[in-house]
Design a protein around this motif. Sequence first.
Motif, PDB file in Angstrom:
ATOM      1  N   THR A  59       1.132  -1.290   0.095  1.00  0.00           N
ATOM      2  CA  THR A  59      -0.032  -0.052  -0.070  1.00  0.00           C
ATOM      3  C   THR A  59       0.718   1.191   0.066  1.00  0.00           C
ATOM      4  O   THR A  59       0.583   2.088  -0.729  1.00  0.00           O
ATOM      5  CB  THR A  59      -0.931  -0.182   1.170  1.00  0.00           C
ATOM      6  N   PHE A  60       2.018   1.288   0.952  1.00  0.00           N
ATOM      7  CA  PHE A  60       2.738   2.504   0.973  1.00  0.00           C
ATOM      8  C   PHE A  60       3.921   2.613  -0.147  1.00  0.00           C
ATOM      9  O   PHE A  60       4.283   3.864  -0.388  1.00  0.00           O
ATOM     10  CB  PHE A  60       3.317   2.665   2.493  1.00  0.00           C
ATOM     11  N   SER A  61       4.164   1.567  -0.464  1.00  0.00           N
ATOM     12  CA  SER A  61       5.319   1.788  -1.474  1.00  0.00           C
ATOM     13  C   SER A  61       5.246   1.057  -2.860  1.00  0.00           C
ATOM     14  O   SER A  61       6.212   1.070  -3.567  1.00  0.00           O
ATOM     15  CB  SER A  61       6.640   1.022  -0.836  1.00  0.00           C
ATOM     16  N   GLY A  62       4.087   0.612  -3.169  1.00  0.00           N
ATOM     17  CA  GLY A  62       3.951   0.013  -4.265  1.00  0.00           C
ATOM     18  C   GLY A  62       4.082   0.835  -5.505  1.00  0.00           C
ATOM     19  O   GLY A  62       4.558   0.460  -6.669  1.00  0.00           O
ATOM     20  N   ASN A  63       3.796   2.040  -5.617  1.00  0.00           N
ATOM     21  CA  ASN A  63       3.902   2.986  -6.773  1.00  0.00           C
ATOM     22  C   ASN A  63       5.221   3.868  -6.696  1.00  0.00           C
ATOM     23  O   ASN A  63       5.396   4.575  -7.329  1.00  0.00           O
ATOM     24  CB  ASN A  63       2.639   4.072  -6.796  1.00  0.00           C
ATOM     25  N   ARG A  64       6.142   3.776  -5.635  1.00  0.00           N
ATOM     26  CA  ARG A  64       7.491   4.284  -5.657  1.00  0.00           C
ATOM     27  C   ARG A  64       7.384   5.615  -5.162  1.00  0.00           C
ATOM     28  O   ARG A  64       8.193   6.425  -5.739  1.00  0.00           O
ATOM     29  CB  ARG A  64       8.445   3.957  -6.619  1.00  0.00           C
ATOM     30  N   GLN A  65       6.183   6.288  -5.000  1.00  0.00           N
ATOM     31  CA  GLN A  65       5.948   7.653  -4.788  1.00  0.00           C
ATOM     32  C   GLN A  65       5.039   7.713  -3.713  1.00  0.00           C
ATOM     33  O   GLN A  65       3.881   8.187  -3.811  1.00  0.00           O
ATOM     34  CB  GLN A  65       5.208   8.365  -6.039  1.00  0.00           C
ATOM     35  N   PRO A  66       5.546   7.452  -2.382  1.00  0.00           N
ATOM     36  CA  PRO A  66       4.686   7.375  -1.237  1.00  0.00           C
ATOM     37  C   PRO A  66       4.064   8.933  -0.953  1.00  0.00           C
ATOM     38  O   PRO A  66       3.182   8.875  -0.074  1.00  0.00           O
ATOM     39  CB  PRO A  66       5.560   6.869  -0.295  1.00  0.00           C
ATOM     40  N   VAL A  67       4.838  10.035  -1.406  1.00  0.00           N
ATOM     41  CA  VAL A  67       4.524  11.302  -0.878  1.00  0.00           C
ATOM     42  C   VAL A  67       3.962  12.052  -2.242  1.00  0.00           C
ATOM     43  O   VAL A  67       4.738  11.949  -2.986  1.00  0.00           O
ATOM     44  CB  VAL A  67       5.714  11.905  -0.053  1.00  0.00           C
ATOM     45  N   GLN A  68       3.143  12.837  -1.943  1.00  0.00           N
ATOM     46  CA  GLN A  68       2.603  13.741  -3.122  1.00  0.00           C
ATOM     47  C   GLN A  68       2.026  15.164  -2.834  1.00  0.00           C
ATOM     48  O   GLN A  68       1.226  14.999  -1.909  1.00  0.00           O
ATOM     49  CB  GLN A  68       1.494  13.171  -4.123  1.00  0.00           C
ATOM     50  N   PHE A  69       2.620  15.972  -3.219  1.00  0.00           N
ATOM     51  CA  PHE A  69       2.064  17.579  -2.658  1.00  0.00           C
ATOM     52  C   PHE A  69       1.077  18.014  -3.710  1.00  0.00           C
ATOM     53  O   PHE A  69       1.345  18.070  -4.985  1.00  0.00           O
ATOM     54  CB  PHE A  69       3.207  18.491  -2.604  1.00  0.00           C
ATOM     55  N   ALA A  70      -0.004  18.582  -3.084  1.00  0.00           N
ATOM     56  CA  ALA A  70      -1.157  18.857  -4.034  1.00  0.00           C
ATOM     57  C   ALA A  70      -0.865  20.561  -4.102  1.00  0.00           C
ATOM     58  O   ALA A  70      -0.775  21.223  -2.904  1.00  0.00           O
ATOM     59  CB  ALA A  70      -2.388  18.740  -3.516  1.00  0.00           C
ATOM     60  N   PRO A  71      -0.826  21.128  -5.232  1.00  0.00           N
ATOM     61  CA  PRO A  71      -0.953  22.667  -5.130  1.00  0.00           C
ATOM     62  C   PRO A  71      -2.217  23.360  -4.784  1.00  0.00           C
ATOM     63  O   PRO A  71      -3.385  22.638  -4.784  1.00  0.00           O
ATOM     64  CB  PRO A  71      -0.546  22.878  -6.731  1.00  0.00           C
ATOM     65  N   GLN A  72      -1.877  24.495  -3.930  1.00  0.00           N
ATOM     66  CA  GLN A  72      -3.120  25.267  -3.710  1.00  0.00           C
ATOM     67  C   GLN A  72      -3.770  25.971  -4.359  1.00  0.00           C
ATOM     68  O   GLN A  72      -4.836  26.600  -4.308  1.00  0.00           O
ATOM     69  CB  GLN A  72      -2.678  26.170  -2.349  1.00  0.00           C
TER      70      GLN A  72
END
Length: 206
Positions: free
Chosen positions: A60-73
């Motif tokens: 769940t946490f590492s399957g897509n190799r992108q565990p963190v994603q910032f959303a623009p305000q």
Amino acid sequence: EGASKRASGGWDTMLTKEREEVSQYRDGLLPKPIHRGDSKYVSTDVYDGVESMKAQLLETFSGNRQPVQFAPQGAEDAQHATDATEYVNYAVMRQNDGFRLMQDAIDDGLMNRVAVAKCWWDERSDEVEQTVEGLSFDEFYSLVASKPEAEIRDTEIDPEGKVVTRATLVETRDASQVRIELIPPEEFGISRLAKSDGDAEIVFHR
């Protein structure tokens, strides 16, 4: 110092003893036969349960190799959010072996009810050496001019003074980076009345 003395941590709990006992159940060392002649069967229920849950959570946490994603305000933040996402994922997954960190954190959470990761900016520098041989003075000075920060060491010049037979250029490069490490839960301290690390008077690694 006074705040740390008023803080709470694993050292004033039974956490260390609990961790040891749970590890023995996972490794099949417990429960031990009570009487001579009892069954020698070793239960792997704890091990099987932990490993099964760990595999699911890790995917769940590492399957897509992108565990963190910032959303623009807003529209003006789109590029900043993309840059932040790429940098954090690079720092976590490549500079700090994020897959192993997540694996160990999940294991700690399942086994010990809590996992603590310590994150800090590690200031350090590395020396990079370049050895050159058989350069004319013009070639050598041109090389030195292209590396103004380099320190020249062990220079050898031919007897006629026309050729640099050997020289070593040493450059000091900034190797500072984000460091992330898991620490034993019993070494983590936090203010006694804090509801989260965000509102704690002090959070520290003992």
